[in-house]
Design a protein around this motif. Sequence first.
Motif, mmCIF file in Angstrom:
data_model
loop_
_atom_site.group_PDB
_atom_site.id
_atom_site.type_symbol
_atom_site.label_atom_id
_atom_site.label_comp_id
_atom_site.label_asym_id
_atom_site.label_seq_id
_atom_site.Cartn_x
_atom_site.Cartn_y
_atom_site.Cartn_z
ATOM 1 N N LEU A 379 24.778 -72.024 8.942
ATOM 2 C CA LEU A 379 26.110 -71.439 9.089
ATOM 3 C C LEU A 379 26.453 -70.557 7.897
ATOM 4 C CD1 LEU A 379 28.795 -71.287 10.631
ATOM 5 C CD2 LEU A 379 29.548 -73.302 9.350
ATOM 6 N N ALA A 380 26.203 -71.052 6.683
ATOM 7 C CA ALA A 380 26.549 -70.304 5.469
ATOM 8 C C ALA A 380 25.774 -68.992 5.376
ATOM 9 C CB ALA A 380 26.285 -71.163 4.235
ATOM 10 N N THR A 381 24.463 -69.053 5.637
ATOM 11 C CA THR A 381 23.653 -67.831 5.553
ATOM 12 C C THR A 381 24.032 -66.838 6.646
ATOM 13 O OG1 THR A 381 21.889 -68.881 6.863
ATOM 14 C CG2 THR A 381 21.678 -68.960 4.462
ATOM 15 N N THR A 382 24.444 -67.355 7.788
ATOM 16 C CA THR A 382 24.845 -66.482 8.892
ATOM 17 C C THR A 382 26.172 -65.795 8.588
ATOM 18 O OG1 THR A 382 23.689 -67.892 10.486
ATOM 19 C CG2 THR A 382 25.350 -66.392 11.360
ATOM 20 N N LEU A 383 27.101 -66.532 7.985
ATOM 21 C CA LEU A 383 28.420 -65.979 7.680
ATOM 22 C C LEU A 383 28.379 -64.959 6.542
ATOM 23 C CD1 LEU A 383 30.723 -69.141 7.943
ATOM 24 C CD2 LEU A 383 30.685 -67.173 9.475
ATOM 25 N N VAL A 384 27.466 -65.142 5.605
ATOM 26 C CA VAL A 384 27.428 -64.253 4.443
ATOM 27 C C VAL A 384 26.746 -62.928 4.755
ATOM 28 C CG1 VAL A 384 25.200 -64.909 3.404
ATOM 29 C CG2 VAL A 384 27.123 -64.322 1.928
ATOM 30 N N THR A 385 25.969 -62.881 5.837
ATOM 31 C CA THR A 385 25.185 -61.679 6.152
ATOM 32 C C THR A 385 26.039 -60.457 6.509
ATOM 33 O OG1 THR A 385 23.256 -62.977 6.816
ATOM 34 C CG2 THR A 385 23.407 -60.742 7.680
ATOM 35 N N PRO A 386 27.012 -60.548 7.442
ATOM 36 C CA PRO A 386 27.786 -59.351 7.809
ATOM 37 C C PRO A 386 28.496 -58.675 6.634
ATOM 38 C CG PRO A 386 28.084 -61.053 9.452
ATOM 39 C CD PRO A 386 27.361 -61.693 8.304
ATOM 40 N N PRO A 387 29.244 -59.413 5.781
ATOM 41 C CA PRO A 387 29.905 -58.716 4.672
ATOM 42 C C PRO A 387 28.939 -58.100 3.670
ATOM 43 C CG PRO A 387 30.228 -61.106 4.510
ATOM 44 C CD PRO A 387 29.633 -60.835 5.835
ATOM 45 N N LEU A 388 27.787 -58.742 3.458
ATOM 46 C CA LEU A 388 26.804 -58.167 2.536
ATOM 47 C C LEU A 388 26.218 -56.869 3.105
ATOM 48 C CD1 LEU A 388 24.793 -61.217 1.108
ATOM 49 C CD2 LEU A 388 26.316 -59.671 -0.133
ATOM 50 N N LEU A 389 25.905 -56.874 4.386
ATOM 51 C CA LEU A 389 25.396 -55.656 5.010
ATOM 52 C C LEU A 389 26.423 -54.533 4.930
ATOM 53 C CD1 LEU A 389 23.601 -57.074 8.182
ATOM 54 C CD2 LEU A 389 22.531 -55.831 6.314
#
Length: 405
Positions: A379-389
Amino acid sequence: MDIFNQLVDTETFDKVHFMYEIVLILFAVKIAGHISKKLGQPAVMGELLIGVILGPSLLGWLEITPLIEELAEIGVILLMFLAGLETDIDEFKKTAYGSSLVAVNGVILPFIGGFLIGLLFDLSVTTSIFMGTLLVATSVSISVQTLRELGKMQSKEGVTILGAAVLDDVLGIIILSVVIGFAGGESGSVMDIVILVLKILTFFFLVVIVGRFVLPPLFKWGKRLLTTEVILTFGIVCALGFAFSAEMFGLAGIVGSYFAGLMLSLTKFNHELFEKVETISFSFFVPIFFVSIGLIANVAGINASNLLLIVALTIVAILTKLVGGAIGARIAGFSNRSSLGIGSGMIARGEVGLIVGTIGLSKGLISDELFTTTVVIVLATTLVTPPLLKLFFTDTKSGSKTVSK
């Protein structure tokens, strides 16, 4: 409750309860996506979070069910099918070198990081090795949607991420097979690995043969049939059929559906397929997939004893993919910013991480408590991906394109 029982036939309510769940998911996911966009984030960020809000972690209005799981599986298959249809095959070939470097670095660093963290927290060597294997997993389904929103799907960076994800999946499957084999004392011999590699190579060979020599005449024939939406139906058949075949050959279904789209992108039916599949996917199946990730997580299961391990593994999971992917991209000639963007696109573990975690639990390689840790990491890695991209790909010029949003 007595009033409810008097007003509503509870037996009927139980039978049609799935309709309430679908209505709630589809309505909530669109509102959440709108709010996310208003706050300057990709819509997929809100669509993921609404699953956490509606699920067991907070409100408890929804829970994961077999129906939601199966609809979500179709959703991610169609999402990757669309990614294949959008991919420029010439660009895909050009980025093969960069994709390979990104994938290899994105496998080595997470594996070592997960293994060392496991040892640091006094987990057994076997369990530590599995935790490393878990961090190797990559799911770019969330990255795909974010890249589409940012107008970067067909850029050099976007295609590199997709190519790296395919190779990453192949390497991850091989590593997982070896770990399970040695841990269970079953397979894991050199011959078993050779057979697995041969199966994977056979799958890709068949994909090319079917894609080049079977699908074009099949779709031309289908165009002449006297029924409605034949091309759309055949497209969905291909997406699901290739996904099924990939699973049978030891790969993830999303790899098969991506290559189905990639092969069909070479035909004259590409644009018609894309428009129609996009409509049916994003109006129904894909939103259910996004919400399902949040529904699986139950942060209420976290306690003080495993909190530090969760934090440590999550940080390692994010940094090793980010740094590993970025190093590979930098060696391949991308700029620093583009390299970090490519590394960000490899962070999310998504449904692939959940599959690996489930296998580990069923094989006795991890405990129920560690499986909860796995779900939180996913969940954490999935949530952090969009804002980083969004951070690395907004208002920047890539190797061949500028963000068009």
